[in-house]
Design a protein around this motif. Structure first.
Motif, mmCIF file in Angstrom:
data_model
loop_
_atom_site.group_PDB
_atom_site.id
_atom_site.type_symbol
_atom_site.label_atom_id
_atom_site.label_comp_id
_atom_site.label_asym_id
_atom_site.label_seq_id
_atom_site.Cartn_x
_atom_site.Cartn_y
_atom_site.Cartn_z
ATOM 1 N N GLY A 7 0.811 -1.090 -0.030
ATOM 2 C CA GLY A 7 0.041 -0.003 0.154
ATOM 3 C C GLY A 7 0.890 1.180 -0.157
ATOM 4 N N ARG A 8 0.193 2.357 0.221
ATOM 5 C CA ARG A 8 0.796 3.484 0.039
ATOM 6 C C ARG A 8 0.470 4.283 1.440
ATOM 7 N N ILE A 9 1.600 5.090 2.036
ATOM 8 C CA ILE A 9 1.350 5.900 2.951
ATOM 9 C C ILE A 9 1.150 7.487 2.479
ATOM 10 N N LYS A 10 0.105 8.040 2.917
ATOM 11 C CA LYS A 10 0.140 9.434 2.412
ATOM 12 C C LYS A 10 -0.001 10.326 3.772
ATOM 13 N N ARG A 11 0.783 11.236 3.445
ATOM 14 C CA ARG A 11 1.032 12.256 4.822
ATOM 15 C C ARG A 11 0.917 13.604 4.390
ATOM 16 N N GLN A 12 0.516 14.536 4.984
ATOM 17 C CA GLN A 12 0.257 16.013 4.777
ATOM 18 C C GLN A 12 1.715 16.595 4.593
ATOM 19 N N GLN A 13 2.643 16.251 5.469
ATOM 20 C CA GLN A 13 3.822 16.688 5.509
ATOM 21 C C GLN A 13 4.827 15.740 5.535
ATOM 22 N N PRO A 14 6.211 15.709 5.110
ATOM 23 C CA PRO A 14 7.021 14.680 5.517
ATOM 24 C C PRO A 14 7.332 14.530 6.735
ATOM 25 N N ALA A 15 7.801 13.178 6.977
ATOM 26 C CA ALA A 15 8.075 12.943 8.414
ATOM 27 C C ALA A 15 9.394 13.447 8.918
ATOM 28 N N GLU A 16 9.419 13.939 10.157
ATOM 29 C CA GLU A 16 10.604 14.419 10.776
ATOM 30 C C GLU A 16 11.606 13.353 11.144
ATOM 31 N N ARG A 17 10.899 12.279 11.531
ATOM 32 C CA ARG A 17 11.705 10.936 12.088
ATOM 33 C C ARG A 17 11.065 9.630 11.436
ATOM 34 N N ASP A 18 11.742 8.642 12.050
ATOM 35 C CA ASP A 18 11.296 7.180 11.821
ATOM 36 C C ASP A 18 9.891 7.249 12.373
ATOM 37 N N PHE A 19 8.830 6.490 11.962
ATOM 38 C CA PHE A 19 7.499 6.226 12.595
ATOM 39 C C PHE A 19 7.070 4.750 11.965
ATOM 40 N N THR A 20 6.117 4.623 12.955
ATOM 41 C CA THR A 20 5.292 3.115 12.778
ATOM 42 C C THR A 20 3.819 3.187 12.243
ATOM 43 N N VAL A 21 3.543 2.391 11.052
ATOM 44 C CA VAL A 21 2.001 2.416 10.711
ATOM 45 C C VAL A 21 1.633 0.785 10.970
ATOM 46 N N HIS A 22 0.323 0.810 11.034
ATOM 47 C CA HIS A 22 -0.191 -0.501 11.421
ATOM 48 C C HIS A 22 -1.129 -1.035 10.033
ATOM 49 N N CYS A 23 -0.660 -2.044 9.626
ATOM 50 C CA CYS A 23 -1.286 -2.786 8.393
ATOM 51 C C CYS A 23 -2.796 -2.869 8.327
ATOM 52 N N PRO A 24 -3.656 -2.399 7.529
ATOM 53 C CA PRO A 24 -5.036 -2.426 7.595
ATOM 54 C C PRO A 24 -5.473 -3.790 7.423
ATOM 55 N N HIS A 25 -4.662 -4.567 6.846
ATOM 56 C CA HIS A 25 -4.894 -6.287 6.460
ATOM 57 C C HIS A 25 -4.710 -6.981 7.728
#
Length: 151
Positions: A7-25
């Motif tokens: 999938g794709r991660i959409k953000r309004q602004q670029p991340a300033e540091r590493d981050f975690t996302v959770h898989c919707p599946h």
């Protein structure tokens, strides 16, 4: 994640540091690392001569040989046979590098500091990350031109 979902991660602004996302599946957490490079890198296969000495000729007897495998305006990665990469050329060492860029016919002479040395898997080769320490404007422009060319 391990479930194989993409999938794709959409953000309004670029991340300033590493981050975690959770898989919707599968709901598994996935660490997304921010790219911290300051310069765009381009893959290459460019012959290079290098030495701890202040060399200025490709055929200098004190020079060793390798290949630039990627290049940017900030530095290079060099692949070299382990016989050509003595142990004293470790992180922090400053070397002189001589190479010619395709489509730019003169020999570039730059100094660079070794930032990382790794042994390549299954081969008798080393890969060395180098940060340029003295790019003049002419060399910087030549690198900019070379990197802008289509692959």
């Amino acid at each position: 994640p391990f479930c194989g979902a993409t999938g794709r991660i959409k953000r309004q602004q670029p991340a300033e540091r590493d981050f975690t996302v959770h898989c919707p599946h599968c709901r598994e957490g996935v660490l997304v690392k921010k790219n911290r490079r300051n310069c765009y890198r381009k893959s290459a296969l460019i012959p290079v001569s290098y030495s701890i000495f202040d060399i200025d000729r490709l055929d200098d007897q004190r020079a060793r040989n390798g290949r630039i495998v990627d290049i940017s305006r900030c530095g290079i990665a060099v692949s070299s046979n382990s016989r050509n990469w003595p142990y004293q050329y470790g992180s922090g060492a400053v070397l002189t590098f001589l190479f010619s860029l395709p489509f730019v016919n003169d020999v570039k002479r730059v100094r660079g500091e070794i930032v990382q040395v790794t042994k390549e898997d299954g081969e008798n080769m080393h890969r060395v990350g180098v940060k340029f320490s003295n790019l003049d404007e002419y060399t910087d422009n030549a690198l900019r031109f070379f990197i802008s060319l289509s692959p």
